[in-house]
Enzyme design. Sequence first.
Site, PDB file in Angstrom:
ATOM      1  N   ASP A 151       3.313  -7.227  14.043  1.00 32.52           N
ATOM      2  CA  ASP A 151       4.046  -6.268  13.196  1.00 32.52           C
ATOM      3  C   ASP A 151       5.243  -5.626  13.896  1.00 32.52           C
ATOM      4  O   ASP A 151       6.186  -5.180  13.220  1.00 32.52           O
ATOM      5  CB  ASP A 151       3.089  -5.160  12.725  1.00 32.52           C
ATOM      6  CG  ASP A 151       2.214  -5.590  11.554  1.00 32.52           C
ATOM      7  OD1 ASP A 151       2.651  -6.438  10.759  1.00 32.52           O
ATOM      8  OD2 ASP A 151       1.095  -5.064  11.436  1.00 32.52           O
ATOM      9  N   HIS A 202       6.681 -10.121  10.082  1.00 31.35           N
ATOM     10  CA  HIS A 202       7.344  -9.894   8.785  1.00 31.35           C
ATOM     11  C   HIS A 202       8.851 -10.028   8.957  1.00 31.35           C
ATOM     12  O   HIS A 202       9.415  -9.535   9.950  1.00 31.35           O
ATOM     13  CB  HIS A 202       7.076  -8.472   8.272  1.00 31.35           C
ATOM     14  CG  HIS A 202       5.648  -8.173   7.985  1.00 31.35           C
ATOM     15  ND1 HIS A 202       4.978  -8.671   6.899  1.00 31.35           N
ATOM     16  CD2 HIS A 202       4.758  -7.392   8.652  1.00 31.35           C
ATOM     17  CE1 HIS A 202       3.738  -8.213   6.899  1.00 31.35           C
ATOM     18  NE2 HIS A 202       3.567  -7.447   7.953  1.00 31.35           N
ATOM     19  N   HIS A 209      -3.545  -9.892  14.863  1.00 30.89           N
ATOM     20  CA  HIS A 209      -3.786  -8.638  14.133  1.00 30.89           C
ATOM     21  C   HIS A 209      -4.726  -8.926  12.963  1.00 30.89           C
ATOM     22  O   HIS A 209      -4.528  -9.885  12.222  1.00 30.89           O
ATOM     23  CB  HIS A 209      -2.432  -8.109  13.647  1.00 30.89           C
ATOM     24  CG  HIS A 209      -2.460  -6.821  12.902  1.00 30.89           C
ATOM     25  ND1 HIS A 209      -3.422  -5.858  13.074  1.00 30.89           N
ATOM     26  CD2 HIS A 209      -1.602  -6.322  11.971  1.00 30.89           C
ATOM     27  CE1 HIS A 209      -3.157  -4.831  12.290  1.00 30.89           C
ATOM     28  NE2 HIS A 209      -2.065  -5.096  11.599  1.00 30.89           N
ATOM     29  N   ASP A 250      -2.817  -9.131   5.748  1.00 33.34           N
ATOM     30  CA  ASP A 250      -1.556  -9.845   5.505  1.00 33.34           C
ATOM     31  C   ASP A 250      -1.331 -10.910   6.579  1.00 33.34           C
ATOM     32  O   ASP A 250      -0.499 -11.801   6.413  1.00 33.34           O
ATOM     33  CB  ASP A 250      -0.350  -8.898   5.402  1.00 33.34           C
ATOM     34  CG  ASP A 250      -0.287  -7.839   6.481  1.00 33.34           C
ATOM     35  OD1 ASP A 250      -1.324  -7.528   7.085  1.00 33.34           O
ATOM     36  OD2 ASP A 250       0.812  -7.313   6.714  1.00 33.34           O
ATOM     37  N   TYR A 258      10.713  -0.092   7.971  1.00 31.03           N
ATOM     38  CA  TYR A 258       9.398  -0.549   8.442  1.00 31.03           C
ATOM     39  C   TYR A 258       8.883   0.383   9.546  1.00 31.03           C
ATOM     40  O   TYR A 258       7.726   0.812   9.529  1.00 31.03           O
ATOM     41  CB  TYR A 258       9.523  -1.983   8.968  1.00 31.03           C
ATOM     42  CG  TYR A 258       8.186  -2.638   9.211  1.00 31.03           C
ATOM     43  CD1 TYR A 258       7.555  -3.351   8.200  1.00 31.03           C
ATOM     44  CD2 TYR A 258       7.546  -2.515  10.431  1.00 31.03           C
ATOM     45  CE1 TYR A 258       6.322  -3.930   8.405  1.00 31.03           C
ATOM     46  CE2 TYR A 258       6.318  -3.089  10.650  1.00 31.03           C
ATOM     47  CZ  TYR A 258       5.701  -3.794   9.637  1.00 31.03           C
ATOM     48  OH  TYR A 258       4.477  -4.356   9.840  1.00 31.03           O
ATOM     49  N   HIS A 287       0.810  -1.226   0.000  1.00 33.23           N
ATOM     50  CA  HIS A 287       0.000   0.000   0.000  1.00 33.23           C
ATOM     51  C   HIS A 287       0.845   1.279   0.000  1.00 33.23           C
ATOM     52  O   HIS A 287       0.776   2.120   0.891  1.00 33.23           O
ATOM     53  CB  HIS A 287      -1.111   0.013   1.057  1.00 33.23           C
ATOM     54  CG  HIS A 287      -0.753  -0.413   2.459  1.00 33.23           C
ATOM     55  ND1 HIS A 287       0.216   0.206   3.199  1.00 33.23           N
ATOM     56  CD2 HIS A 287      -1.271  -1.370   3.247  1.00 33.23           C
ATOM     57  CE1 HIS A 287       0.276  -0.367   4.370  1.00 33.23           C
ATOM     58  NE2 HIS A 287      -0.600  -1.324   4.437  1.00 33.23           N
ATOM     59  N   GLU A 326      -5.322  -7.156  10.184  1.00 33.18           N
ATOM     60  CA  GLU A 326      -4.961  -6.751   8.825  1.00 33.18           C
ATOM     61  C   GLU A 326      -4.712  -8.001   7.970  1.00 33.18           C
ATOM     62  O   GLU A 326      -4.163  -9.004   8.436  1.00 33.18           O
ATOM     63  CB  GLU A 326      -3.732  -5.825   8.854  1.00 33.18           C
ATOM     64  CG  GLU A 326      -3.643  -4.979   7.603  1.00 33.18           C
ATOM     65  CD  GLU A 326      -2.667  -3.797   7.707  1.00 33.18           C
ATOM     66  OE1 GLU A 326      -1.920  -3.689   8.698  1.00 33.18           O
ATOM     67  OE2 GLU A 326      -2.657  -2.988   6.751  1.00 33.18           O
ATOM     68  N   HIS A 369       0.480  -1.636  15.314  1.00 34.05           N
ATOM     69  CA  HIS A 369       0.146  -0.311  14.837  1.00 34.05           C
ATOM     70  C   HIS A 369      -1.354  -0.125  14.547  1.00 34.05           C
ATOM     71  O   HIS A 369      -1.740   0.920  14.013  1.00 34.05           O
ATOM     72  CB  HIS A 369       0.943  -0.019  13.560  1.00 34.05           C
ATOM     73  CG  HIS A 369       0.486  -0.844  12.366  1.00 34.05           C
ATOM     74  ND1 HIS A 369       0.050  -0.241  11.204  1.00 34.05           N
ATOM     75  CD2 HIS A 369       0.345  -2.175  12.167  1.00 34.05           C
ATOM     76  CE1 HIS A 369      -0.297  -1.174  10.325  1.00 34.05           C
ATOM     77  NE2 HIS A 369      -0.131  -2.350  10.884  1.00 34.05           N
TER      78      HIS A 369
HETATM   79 FE1  FEO Z   1      -0.485  -4.373  10.090  1.00 30.61          FE
HETATM   80 FE2  FEO Z   1       1.624  -6.663   8.735  1.00 30.61          FE
HETATM   81  O1  FEO Z   1      -0.011  -5.828   9.030  1.00 30.61           O
END
Ligand code: FEO
Length: 400
Positions: free
Chosen positions: A164, A223, A78, A82, A192, A24, A80, A145
């Site tokens: 994250d 990640h 989380h 991903d 990041y 994004h 989100e 986050h």
């Molecule tokens: Fe906030 Fe890696 O997603």
Amino acid sequence: MKAIPIKPDLYWVGAKDWNLRDFHGYKTQRGSTYNAFLLLDEKVVLIDTVKSYLCEEMMTRIRSVVDPAKIDMIVSNHVEMDHSGSLEAVLHLAPAAEVLTSVHGEKGLQAHFNTSGWNLRAVGNGEERSTGRKSLAFFHIPLVHWPDSMATYIPADKVLLPNDAFGQHIALGSIFDHESPLDVVMQEAAKYYANIVYPYGSQVEKALAALQGLDFNLIGPSHGIIWRRHHQLIMEKYKQWARHDHEEKAVVVYDTMWGSTETLAQAAQAAFEDQGVPVIVRSLKHSHISDVMTDVLEARYVVLGTPTLNNGMLPTLGAFMTYLKGLKPQRKTGFVFGSYGWNPQALKEVEEILRGLGWELPEPAFNVKYRPQAGDVQKLKAAVAALCRRQTNEKKGEQA
Ligand code: FEO
């Protein structure tokens, strides 16, 4: 593809997104990794999932050690996508599995999926769940986050899985820090933080304070590489970044129409070098805003240049300023320069945004009509020198 053991009965079952180049709007030149973890205790627990298009890679890794239908619990640290993008696929194979998430996570999952048939449960901050021989403890780390962000801790293994936090967008052949080029990994961790976590410094400090008391020797973010040897290093870096500490470094960010603003950018570079301040120069025609933000992270001085176009700043700098405003770097010393033909408006706009961020602007904006002459270059250099001297004098004053 196999599950990779990281502790006894605890496996990495994530997926590598080798070709990802845009997250994004964040340029991910080194791809990314979505880390999911599988605990094989009396209960089988999956901690986080991966993006939906990489679900099969995760499933293959899981199948190498257990039938996915035997999963008893899924922890969603989380919402989100991903990390939660493959939840439905896992629940299709293990429909009775309990899905554990934070209070905000429960609301977020309900907003993203039809959860009516799910065994979904919100866990409290600090709540523990036995998995048989081991246990899991959950710590809410809101706004690190997203509001729902949560860390899972496995005391028996001394493992912290904070989603994250401490992550990096990078795909490498290895999954551990001690098998990876540390300078590259740290650079990606900084990128990041600068592009994802930067606005939430005070929440990061609270999260660090809460997690610091735990006894762990491995951090598995969601990640990038797993911190097995350098977990203290990344914790210290997060403390520094959350405090908005900076180093005596400068970054010059600019764009130019006919070369006048570029001439001033070069003069600013020369002036910082003359003052002994390491400086990076970023043309927004050639550098992506997400890379420039990484340079901004640890720099004390951020110097911004644009000509005036149509009564405002160039759109490239406009995009960068929008991004900067959202990421909210604090405690910077700014300086603005540029050129104009008949209407010197752009620099006022840039300064207004920097004042809104609370930055110090000790030197007035430096605006040149049409082309900078030798005298203008000297004046700009003098302004940059004054900026650096002021900081040096302040430091001496603090030490006196
Ligand atoms: Fe906030 Fe890696 O997603």
